[in-house]
Scaffold this motif. Structure first.
Motif, PDB file in Angstrom:
ATOM      1  N   THR A 153     -70.571  54.648  47.165  1.00  0.00           N
ATOM      2  CA  THR A 153     -70.169  54.769  45.758  1.00  0.00           C
ATOM      3  C   THR A 153     -71.231  55.504  44.959  1.00  0.00           C
ATOM      4  O   THR A 153     -70.911  56.320  44.069  1.00  0.00           O
ATOM      5  CB  THR A 153     -69.932  53.373  45.161  1.00  0.00           C
ATOM      6  N   GLU A 154     -72.496  55.247  45.241  1.00  0.00           N
ATOM      7  CA  GLU A 154     -73.567  55.967  44.539  1.00  0.00           C
ATOM      8  C   GLU A 154     -73.451  57.473  44.781  1.00  0.00           C
ATOM      9  O   GLU A 154     -73.556  58.273  43.840  1.00  0.00           O
ATOM     10  CB  GLU A 154     -74.932  55.470  45.015  1.00  0.00           C
ATOM     11  N   GLU A 155     -73.227  57.857  46.035  1.00  0.00           N
ATOM     12  CA  GLU A 155     -73.079  59.281  46.340  1.00  0.00           C
ATOM     13  C   GLU A 155     -71.845  59.857  45.663  1.00  0.00           C
ATOM     14  O   GLU A 155     -71.857  61.002  45.199  1.00  0.00           O
ATOM     15  CB  GLU A 155     -72.996  59.484  47.857  1.00  0.00           C
ATOM     16  N   ALA A 156     -70.755  59.069  45.612  1.00  0.00           N
ATOM     17  CA  ALA A 156     -69.527  59.552  44.963  1.00  0.00           C
ATOM     18  C   ALA A 156     -69.757  59.797  43.474  1.00  0.00           C
ATOM     19  O   ALA A 156     -69.288  60.798  42.919  1.00  0.00           O
ATOM     20  CB  ALA A 156     -68.411  58.529  45.163  1.00  0.00           C
ATOM     21  N   ILE A 157     -70.481  58.896  42.826  1.00  0.00           N
ATOM     22  CA  ILE A 157     -70.749  59.068  41.389  1.00  0.00           C
ATOM     23  C   ILE A 157     -71.661  60.274  41.154  1.00  0.00           C
ATOM     24  O   ILE A 157     -71.476  61.039  40.200  1.00  0.00           O
ATOM     25  CB  ILE A 157     -71.382  57.781  40.827  1.00  0.00           C
TER      26      ILE A 157
ATOM     27  N   LEU B 179     -70.676  47.984  41.141  1.00  0.00           N
ATOM     28  CA  LEU B 179     -71.554  47.781  39.978  1.00  0.00           C
ATOM     29  C   LEU B 179     -72.999  48.146  40.297  1.00  0.00           C
ATOM     30  O   LEU B 179     -73.700  48.746  39.475  1.00  0.00           O
ATOM     31  CB  LEU B 179     -71.457  46.322  39.508  1.00  0.00           C
ATOM     32  N   ALA B 180     -73.450  47.779  41.499  1.00  0.00           N
ATOM     33  CA  ALA B 180     -74.809  48.153  41.892  1.00  0.00           C
ATOM     34  C   ALA B 180     -74.946  49.666  41.987  1.00  0.00           C
ATOM     35  O   ALA B 180     -75.974  50.240  41.585  1.00  0.00           O
ATOM     36  CB  ALA B 180     -75.160  47.508  43.232  1.00  0.00           C
ATOM     37  N   ALA B 181     -73.905  50.336  42.484  1.00  0.00           N
ATOM     38  CA  ALA B 181     -73.954  51.791  42.601  1.00  0.00           C
ATOM     39  C   ALA B 181     -73.985  52.454  41.229  1.00  0.00           C
ATOM     40  O   ALA B 181     -74.666  53.478  41.039  1.00  0.00           O
ATOM     41  CB  ALA B 181     -72.740  52.274  43.391  1.00  0.00           C
ATOM     42  N   ILE B 182     -73.268  51.894  40.253  1.00  0.00           N
ATOM     43  CA  ILE B 182     -73.305  52.452  38.894  1.00  0.00           C
ATOM     44  C   ILE B 182     -74.721  52.379  38.334  1.00  0.00           C
ATOM     45  O   ILE B 182     -75.224  53.322  37.706  1.00  0.00           O
ATOM     46  CB  ILE B 182     -72.314  51.695  37.991  1.00  0.00           C
ATOM     47  N   PHE B 183     -75.398  51.261  38.595  1.00  0.00           N
ATOM     48  CA  PHE B 183     -76.786  51.133  38.118  1.00  0.00           C
ATOM     49  C   PHE B 183     -77.687  52.145  38.828  1.00  0.00           C
ATOM     50  O   PHE B 183     -78.525  52.803  38.197  1.00  0.00           O
ATOM     51  CB  PHE B 183     -77.296  49.714  38.378  1.00  0.00           C
ATOM     52  N   LEU B 184     -77.503  52.293  40.147  1.00  0.00           N
ATOM     53  CA  LEU B 184     -78.359  53.201  40.903  1.00  0.00           C
ATOM     54  C   LEU B 184     -78.139  54.658  40.501  1.00  0.00           C
ATOM     55  O   LEU B 184     -79.087  55.449  40.454  1.00  0.00           O
ATOM     56  CB  LEU B 184     -78.085  53.048  42.402  1.00  0.00           C
ATOM     57  N   ALA B 185     -76.890  55.021  40.210  1.00  0.00           N
ATOM     58  CA  ALA B 185     -76.580  56.431  39.967  1.00  0.00           C
ATOM     59  C   ALA B 185     -76.689  56.836  38.509  1.00  0.00           C
ATOM     60  O   ALA B 185     -77.030  57.982  38.211  1.00  0.00           O
ATOM     61  CB  ALA B 185     -75.171  56.741  40.478  1.00  0.00           C
TER      62      ALA B 185
ATOM     63  N   ILE C  35     -62.918  54.783  47.361  1.00  0.00           N
ATOM     64  CA  ILE C  35     -61.935  54.166  48.266  1.00  0.00           C
ATOM     65  C   ILE C  35     -62.268  54.510  49.721  1.00  0.00           C
ATOM     66  O   ILE C  35     -62.153  53.666  50.620  1.00  0.00           O
ATOM     67  CB  ILE C  35     -60.516  54.638  47.900  1.00  0.00           C
ATOM     68  N   THR C  36     -62.693  55.744  49.944  1.00  0.00           N
ATOM     69  CA  THR C  36     -63.071  56.140  51.307  1.00  0.00           C
ATOM     70  C   THR C  36     -64.203  55.262  51.828  1.00  0.00           C
ATOM     71  O   THR C  36     -64.183  54.800  52.971  1.00  0.00           O
ATOM     72  CB  THR C  36     -63.512  57.610  51.312  1.00  0.00           C
TER      73      THR C  36
ATOM     74  N   VAL D 236     -62.777  59.968  38.426  1.00  0.00           N
ATOM     75  CA  VAL D 236     -62.992  61.163  39.250  1.00  0.00           C
ATOM     76  C   VAL D 236     -63.548  60.780  40.616  1.00  0.00           C
ATOM     77  O   VAL D 236     -63.176  61.362  41.649  1.00  0.00           O
ATOM     78  CB  VAL D 236     -63.954  62.132  38.525  1.00  0.00           C
ATOM     79  N   ALA D 237     -64.451  59.794  40.631  1.00  0.00           N
ATOM     80  CA  ALA D 237     -65.086  59.397  41.905  1.00  0.00           C
ATOM     81  C   ALA D 237     -64.263  58.391  42.688  1.00  0.00           C
ATOM     82  O   ALA D 237     -64.643  58.055  43.818  1.00  0.00           O
ATOM     83  CB  ALA D 237     -66.466  58.805  41.614  1.00  0.00           C
TER      84      ALA D 237
END
Length: 293
Positions: free
Chosen positions: A170-174, A101-107, A209-210, A203-204
């Motif tokens: 996760t941010e980089e993946a998004i 969730l934090a990564a979604i906000f950042l990205a 998962i990685t 898609v991400a």
């Protein structure tokens, strides 16, 4: 005549081994190879020692037996394996929702906001934070409040180390999701929430998962946080009481004067290295097979 003119005009492209540039390249390449070999010598020496000393004691009994007392022979560390899996699982369950969730906000939602910049800076700082500080924080926030060392406190301490790893990966993946996919989703009338849940996150997902697997691999080998939160136990897992883990068992047994316990510490080290190795291989396989092209 024409061939002679061509030879006069075209430069000689054949490799001259004694030319200054070629000699310089050979010397630098040789130094680089020697440095690389020197760098991997400690790694291979550790692996060889683990395979030799840990492999001698590795058998089926160590996976289902309890740790032996001081002068006993045999025994195992089945409770430590179970405790490690439980605490790493608790850490993953806590870190995944917060990190994603934090990564979604950042990205996506506030990538250029002040909050995002501060959160990103804190996450990057926490990735280099000494793990013992996470243990001290969990001790003050959980152990003192609950009044006892426990597996729950150990899982919370590990989650503090896993959250920044999950968040940043996760941010980089998004961010790696191609913009045409976002534009296509909005063009079809999707809201931002629908675009996120039905297009971007699926898609991400492999890269996410990685990142989670890498965070789990890191947390599985941590010792310091568990010394302050889960401590150790010679019995099977009890979530509300002190709990055994592989990392703390290795720390405790490696300093004992008993040969049986030292052999178990080597075997537990080999099991822990194999566990981290397998998790890393899984994360690499997932990332390689599902890389966005």
């Amino acid at each position: 005549m024409s061939d002679m003119k061509k030879q006069d005009i075209l430069p000689n492209l054949e490799r001259q081994p004694f030319e200054p540039r070629a000699l310089k390249s050979i010397v630098l390449s040789t130094i680089t190879v020697i440095c690389a070999l020197i760098a991997i010598v400690p790694l291979f020496s550790v692996l060889v020692m683990l395979l030799y000393k840990g492999g001698k004691r590795l058998n089926l009994e160590v996976f289902y037996s309890l740790p032996p007392t001081a002068f006993d022979l045999g025994g195992g560390f089945g409770n430590a394996i179970l405790g490690t899996l439980f605490m790493v699982g608790v850490g993953a369950l806590i870190s995944m929702p917060f990190g994603v969730l934090a990564a979604i906000f950042l990205a996506e939602l506030g990538s250029h906001s002040t909050v995002a910049k501060v959160a990103r800076f804190c996450a990057k700082t926490m990735t280099g934070l000494p793990s013992i500080l996470a243990g001290v924080f969990a001790y003050a926030a959980v152990v003192l409040v609950m009044g006892s060392y426990s597996a729950w406190a150990g899982g919370i301490a590990l989650s503090l180390l896993m959250i920044p790893v999950v968040m940043l990966t996760t941010e980089e993946a998004i961010k790696m999701v191609p913009n045409p996919m976002r534009e296509a989703a909005f063009g079809m009338g999707c809201t931002q929430a629908q675009s996120m849940t039905k297009v971007i996150l699926p898609v991400a997902l492999p890269s996410i998962i990685t990142g989670v697997v890498l965070a789990v691999a890191r947390a599985a080998g941590e010792t310091a946080p568990l010394l302050f939160t889960a401590l150790f136990s010679d019995y099977w897992l009890r979530a509300n009481e002190p709990t055994a883990s592989l990392a703390v068992l290795i720390y405790n047994y490696s300093g004992m004067p008993f040969e049986n316990q030292i052999e178990l510490a080597w075997a537990a080290s080999l099991v822990l290295v194999l566990l981290v190795f397998v998790l890393n291989m899984i994360s690499r396989a997932i990332g390689r097979r599902t890389r966005i092209k």
